[in-house]
Design a protein around this motif. Structure first.
Motif, PDB file in Angstrom:
ATOM      1  N   VAL A  15       0.841  -1.203   0.000  1.00 21.18           N
ATOM      2  CA  VAL A  15       0.000   0.000   0.000  1.00 21.18           C
ATOM      3  C   VAL A  15       0.879   1.256   0.000  1.00 21.18           C
ATOM      4  CG1 VAL A  15      -1.704   1.335   1.311  1.00 21.18           C
ATOM      5  CG2 VAL A  15      -1.956  -1.147   1.113  1.00 21.18           C
ATOM      6  N   ARG A  16       1.886   1.279   0.835  1.00 20.11           N
ATOM      7  CA  ARG A  16       2.796   2.428   0.911  1.00 20.11           C
ATOM      8  C   ARG A  16       3.462   2.678  -0.444  1.00 20.11           C
ATOM      9  NH1 ARG A  16       6.173   0.704   4.626  1.00 20.11           N
ATOM     10  NH2 ARG A  16       7.659   0.006   3.081  1.00 20.11           N
ATOM     11  N   GLU A  17       3.984   1.625  -1.065  1.00 24.56           N
ATOM     12  CA  GLU A  17       4.656   1.769  -2.359  1.00 24.56           C
ATOM     13  C   GLU A  17       3.692   2.208  -3.451  1.00 24.56           C
ATOM     14  OE1 GLU A  17       6.689  -1.915  -3.113  1.00 24.56           O
ATOM     15  OE2 GLU A  17       8.156  -1.548  -1.526  1.00 24.56           O
ATOM     16  N   ARG A  18       2.491   1.654  -3.442  1.00 23.20           N
ATOM     17  CA  ARG A  18       1.516   2.004  -4.488  1.00 23.20           C
ATOM     18  C   ARG A  18       1.062   3.451  -4.345  1.00 23.20           C
ATOM     19  NH1 ARG A  18      -2.451  -2.145  -6.623  1.00 23.20           N
ATOM     20  NH2 ARG A  18      -2.343  -0.645  -8.302  1.00 23.20           N
ATOM     21  N   ILE A  19       0.833   3.889  -3.111  1.00 24.17           N
ATOM     22  CA  ILE A  19       0.412   5.278  -2.904  1.00 24.17           C
ATOM     23  C   ILE A  19       1.545   6.227  -3.291  1.00 24.17           C
ATOM     24  CG2 ILE A  19      -0.193   7.021  -1.181  1.00 24.17           C
ATOM     25  CD1 ILE A  19      -1.823   4.848   0.269  1.00 24.17           C
ATOM     26  N   SER A  20       2.753   5.909  -2.880  1.00 22.57           N
ATOM     27  CA  SER A  20       3.867   6.827  -3.155  1.00 22.57           C
ATOM     28  C   SER A  20       4.260   6.842  -4.629  1.00 22.57           C
ATOM     29  CB  SER A  20       5.073   6.512  -2.277  1.00 22.57           C
ATOM     30  OG  SER A  20       5.559   5.226  -2.547  1.00 22.57           O
ATOM     31  N   SER A  21       4.018   5.768  -5.357  1.00 28.02           N
ATOM     32  CA  SER A  21       4.405   5.724  -6.766  1.00 28.02           C
ATOM     33  C   SER A  21       3.268   6.126  -7.714  1.00 28.02           C
ATOM     34  CB  SER A  21       4.918   4.336  -7.135  1.00 28.02           C
ATOM     35  OG  SER A  21       3.866   3.392  -7.084  1.00 28.02           O
ATOM     36  N   SER A  22       2.075   6.280  -7.192  1.00 29.47           N
ATOM     37  CA  SER A  22       0.931   6.618  -8.039  1.00 29.47           C
ATOM     38  C   SER A  22       0.719   8.126  -8.071  1.00 29.47           C
ATOM     39  CB  SER A  22      -0.317   5.925  -7.479  1.00 29.47           C
ATOM     40  OG  SER A  22      -1.419   6.155  -8.312  1.00 29.47           O
ATOM     41  N   GLU A  23       0.374   8.643  -9.248  1.00 26.69           N
ATOM     42  CA  GLU A  23       0.074  10.069  -9.387  1.00 26.69           C
ATOM     43  C   GLU A  23      -1.099  10.449  -8.478  1.00 26.69           C
ATOM     44  OE1 GLU A  23      -1.708  13.128 -12.776  1.00 26.69           O
ATOM     45  OE2 GLU A  23      -1.125  11.114 -13.352  1.00 26.69           O
ATOM     46  N   ALA A  24      -2.081   9.553  -8.402  1.00 28.99           N
ATOM     47  CA  ALA A  24      -3.255   9.827  -7.574  1.00 28.99           C
ATOM     48  C   ALA A  24      -3.857   8.518  -7.070  1.00 28.99           C
ATOM     49  CB  ALA A  24      -4.303  10.603  -8.355  1.00 28.99           C
ATOM     50  N   VAL A  25      -4.529   8.631  -5.936  1.00 28.67           N
ATOM     51  CA  VAL A  25      -5.265   7.519  -5.345  1.00 28.67           C
ATOM     52  C   VAL A  25      -6.610   8.088  -4.908  1.00 28.67           C
ATOM     53  CG1 VAL A  25      -5.336   5.818  -3.483  1.00 28.67           C
ATOM     54  CG2 VAL A  25      -3.136   6.505  -4.459  1.00 28.67           C
ATOM     55  N   VAL A  26      -7.688   7.391  -5.267  1.00 29.27           N
ATOM     56  CA  VAL A  26      -9.014   7.804  -4.819  1.00 29.27           C
ATOM     57  C   VAL A  26      -9.514   6.745  -3.841  1.00 29.27           C
ATOM     58  CG1 VAL A  26     -11.380   8.345  -5.495  1.00 29.27           C
ATOM     59  CG2 VAL A  26      -9.471   9.038  -6.969  1.00 29.27           C
ATOM     60  N   ILE A  27      -9.996   7.216  -2.702  1.00 24.31           N
ATOM     61  CA  ILE A  27     -10.457   6.333  -1.636  1.00 24.31           C
ATOM     62  C   ILE A  27     -11.978   6.269  -1.707  1.00 24.31           C
ATOM     63  CG2 ILE A  27     -10.461   5.961   0.860  1.00 24.31           C
ATOM     64  CD1 ILE A  27      -7.944   7.927   0.811  1.00 24.31           C
ATOM     65  N   THR A  28     -12.502   5.047  -1.754  1.00 23.35           N
ATOM     66  CA  THR A  28     -13.943   4.875  -1.905  1.00 23.35           C
ATOM     67  C   THR A  28     -14.509   3.952  -0.839  1.00 23.35           C
ATOM     68  OG1 THR A  28     -13.773   2.926  -3.324  1.00 23.35           O
ATOM     69  CG2 THR A  28     -13.719   5.075  -4.424  1.00 23.35           C
ATOM     70  N   ASP A  29     -15.815   4.073  -0.655  1.00 23.28           N
ATOM     71  CA  ASP A  29     -16.592   3.132   0.152  1.00 23.28           C
ATOM     72  C   ASP A  29     -17.389   2.314  -0.860  1.00 23.28           C
ATOM     73  OD1 ASP A  29     -18.591   1.807   1.632  1.00 23.28           O
ATOM     74  OD2 ASP A  29     -18.683   3.425   3.108  1.00 23.28           O
ATOM     75  N   TYR A  30     -17.210   1.028  -0.849  1.00 29.43           N
ATOM     76  CA  TYR A  30     -17.853   0.158  -1.837  1.00 29.43           C
ATOM     77  C   TYR A  30     -18.983  -0.667  -1.230  1.00 29.43           C
ATOM     78  CZ  TYR A  30     -15.074  -3.414   0.430  1.00 29.43           C
ATOM     79  OH  TYR A  30     -14.532  -4.256   1.369  1.00 29.43           O
ATOM     80  N   ARG A  31     -19.408  -0.302  -0.024  1.00 29.08           N
ATOM     81  CA  ARG A  31     -20.418  -1.071   0.709  1.00 29.08           C
ATOM     82  C   ARG A  31     -21.667  -1.288  -0.157  1.00 29.08           C
ATOM     83  NH1 ARG A  31     -20.727   0.450   6.391  1.00 29.08           N
ATOM     84  NH2 ARG A  31     -19.957   2.373   5.498  1.00 29.08           N
ATOM     85  N   GLY A  32     -22.015  -2.546  -0.359  1.00 29.56           N
ATOM     86  CA  GLY A  32     -23.220  -2.892  -1.109  1.00 29.56           C
ATOM     87  C   GLY A  32     -22.960  -3.264  -2.563  1.00 29.56           C
ATOM     88  N   LEU A  33     -21.764  -3.025  -3.082  1.00 30.71           N
ATOM     89  CA  LEU A  33     -21.474  -3.413  -4.463  1.00 30.71           C
ATOM     90  C   LEU A  33     -21.393  -4.933  -4.538  1.00 30.71           C
ATOM     91  CD1 LEU A  33     -18.712  -0.993  -5.816  1.00 30.71           C
ATOM     92  CD2 LEU A  33     -21.116  -1.059  -6.422  1.00 30.71           C
ATOM     93  N   ASP A  34     -22.133  -5.510  -5.469  1.00 38.27           N
ATOM     94  CA  ASP A  34     -22.041  -6.959  -5.633  1.00 38.27           C
ATOM     95  C   ASP A  34     -20.859  -7.292  -6.551  1.00 38.27           C
ATOM     96  OD1 ASP A  34     -22.893  -6.428  -8.228  1.00 38.27           O
ATOM     97  OD2 ASP A  34     -24.932  -7.129  -7.878  1.00 38.27           O
ATOM     98  N   VAL A  35     -20.628  -8.568  -6.753  1.00 39.49           N
ATOM     99  CA  VAL A  35     -19.471  -9.030  -7.518  1.00 39.49           C
ATOM    100  C   VAL A  35     -19.509  -8.503  -8.956  1.00 39.49           C
ATOM    101  CG1 VAL A  35     -18.296 -11.086  -8.410  1.00 39.49           C
ATOM    102  CG2 VAL A  35     -19.175 -11.079  -6.091  1.00 39.49           C
ATOM    103  N   LEU A  36     -20.683  -8.501  -9.583  1.00 40.86           N
ATOM    104  CA  LEU A  36     -20.794  -8.016 -10.959  1.00 40.86           C
ATOM    105  C   LEU A  36     -20.512  -6.518 -11.049  1.00 40.86           C
ATOM    106  CD1 LEU A  36     -23.938  -9.963 -12.235  1.00 40.86           C
ATOM    107  CD2 LEU A  36     -21.540 -10.333 -12.853  1.00 40.86           C
ATOM    108  N   ALA A  37     -21.025  -5.755 -10.110  1.00 40.74           N
ATOM    109  CA  ALA A  37     -20.786  -4.314 -10.114  1.00 40.74           C
ATOM    110  C   ALA A  37     -19.312  -4.024  -9.862  1.00 40.74           C
ATOM    111  CB  ALA A  37     -21.654  -3.626  -9.060  1.00 40.74           C
ATOM    112  N   MET A  38     -18.688  -4.778  -8.966  1.00 36.62           N
ATOM    113  CA  MET A  38     -17.268  -4.595  -8.681  1.00 36.62           C
ATOM    114  C   MET A  38     -16.442  -4.925  -9.928  1.00 36.62           C
ATOM    115  SD  MET A  38     -15.261  -3.696  -6.132  1.00 36.62           S
ATOM    116  CE  MET A  38     -15.663  -4.188  -4.481  1.00 36.62           C
ATOM    117  N   ALA A  39     -16.812  -5.981 -10.646  1.00 34.71           N
ATOM    118  CA  ALA A  39     -16.097  -6.345 -11.880  1.00 34.71           C
ATOM    119  C   ALA A  39     -16.279  -5.259 -12.937  1.00 34.71           C
ATOM    120  CB  ALA A  39     -16.604  -7.689 -12.400  1.00 34.71           C
ATOM    121  N   ASP A  40     -17.486  -4.707 -13.040  1.00 34.33           N
ATOM    122  CA  ASP A  40     -17.754  -3.619 -13.984  1.00 34.33           C
ATOM    123  C   ASP A  40     -16.899  -2.393 -13.641  1.00 34.33           C
ATOM    124  OD1 ASP A  40     -18.974  -2.027 -16.009  1.00 34.33           O
ATOM    125  OD2 ASP A  40     -20.509  -1.343 -14.587  1.00 34.33           O
TER     126      ASP A  40
END
Length: 190
Positions: A15-40
């Motif tokens: 997580v530390r490496e990905r955040i520091s090497s990425s131009e941007a990171v967006v933090i989300t709450d995914y509560r309620g997303l089913d498997v198909l929605a997550m794949a989409d």
């Protein structure tokens, strides 16, 4: 972490490496997303050079503290991180495209919500992420710049071409007369 398991240490490091090497990171709450929605959602993010991964808040907290980012306020409830990454061909994605894809998905979904983010080491609120999504993408901005540069060059070419066309017309008329005169003289001599 007192005596952390090696798996947890590895995740914190990831997580530390990905955040520091990425131009941007967006933090989300995914509560309620089913498997198909997550794949989409993951597919939409891949199309813009993004990657989406679920992590435990505690492990994200350890990683962000090491990076001196205060994200404790948004690390509540189910949390997933969307990272700006690369397209399959190695071309880098961009923060605006990632934010656009997430905000568009969130508008169409009752389950995904934007909590905040990090842009080049700066903490963003959810409103900041929405504002970022409303900017032009890197491709759009580059196209506008090319258009702005091309217009004056086209105008300059037209301005330079006009006098040359006029000069050619001016030179052509006496040549036509001269050619006619030479032809009439040669006819008289024969």
């Amino acid at each position: 972490m007192k005596n952390p398991r090696s798996e947890k240490v590895a995740v914190v490091q990831e997580v530390r490496e990905r955040i520091s090497s990425s131009e941007a990171v967006v933090i989300t709450d995914y509560r309620g997303l089913d498997v198909l929605a997550m794949a989409d959602l993951r597919q939409r993010l891949r199309k813009v050079g993004g990657d989406y991964k679920v992590y435990k808040n505690t492990l994200i907290r350890f990683a962000t503290r090491e990076l001196q980012l205060n994200l404790d306020e948004v690390l509540v409830g189910p949390t997933a991180l969307a990272f700006v990454g690369d397209f399959g061909d190695g071309t880098p994605g961009d923060a605006v495209s990632l934010a656009k894809a997430l905000c568009n998905f969130a508008q169409d979904s009752d389950f995904l919500s934007i909590k905040g983010g990090v842009l080049e080491g700066q903490v963003l609120s959810s409103a900041d992420v929405v504002t970022l999504s409303q900017l032009g993408t890197r491709t759009e901005i580059l196209s506008e710049i090319v258009g702005l540069l091309e217009a004056p060059l086209s105008e300059l070419a037209s301005l330079l071409e006009a006098p040359l066309s006029e000069l050619a017309s001016l030179l052509e008329a006496p040549l036509v007369e001269l050619t006619g005169l030479v032809e009439s003289l040669s006819e008289k001599q024969t």
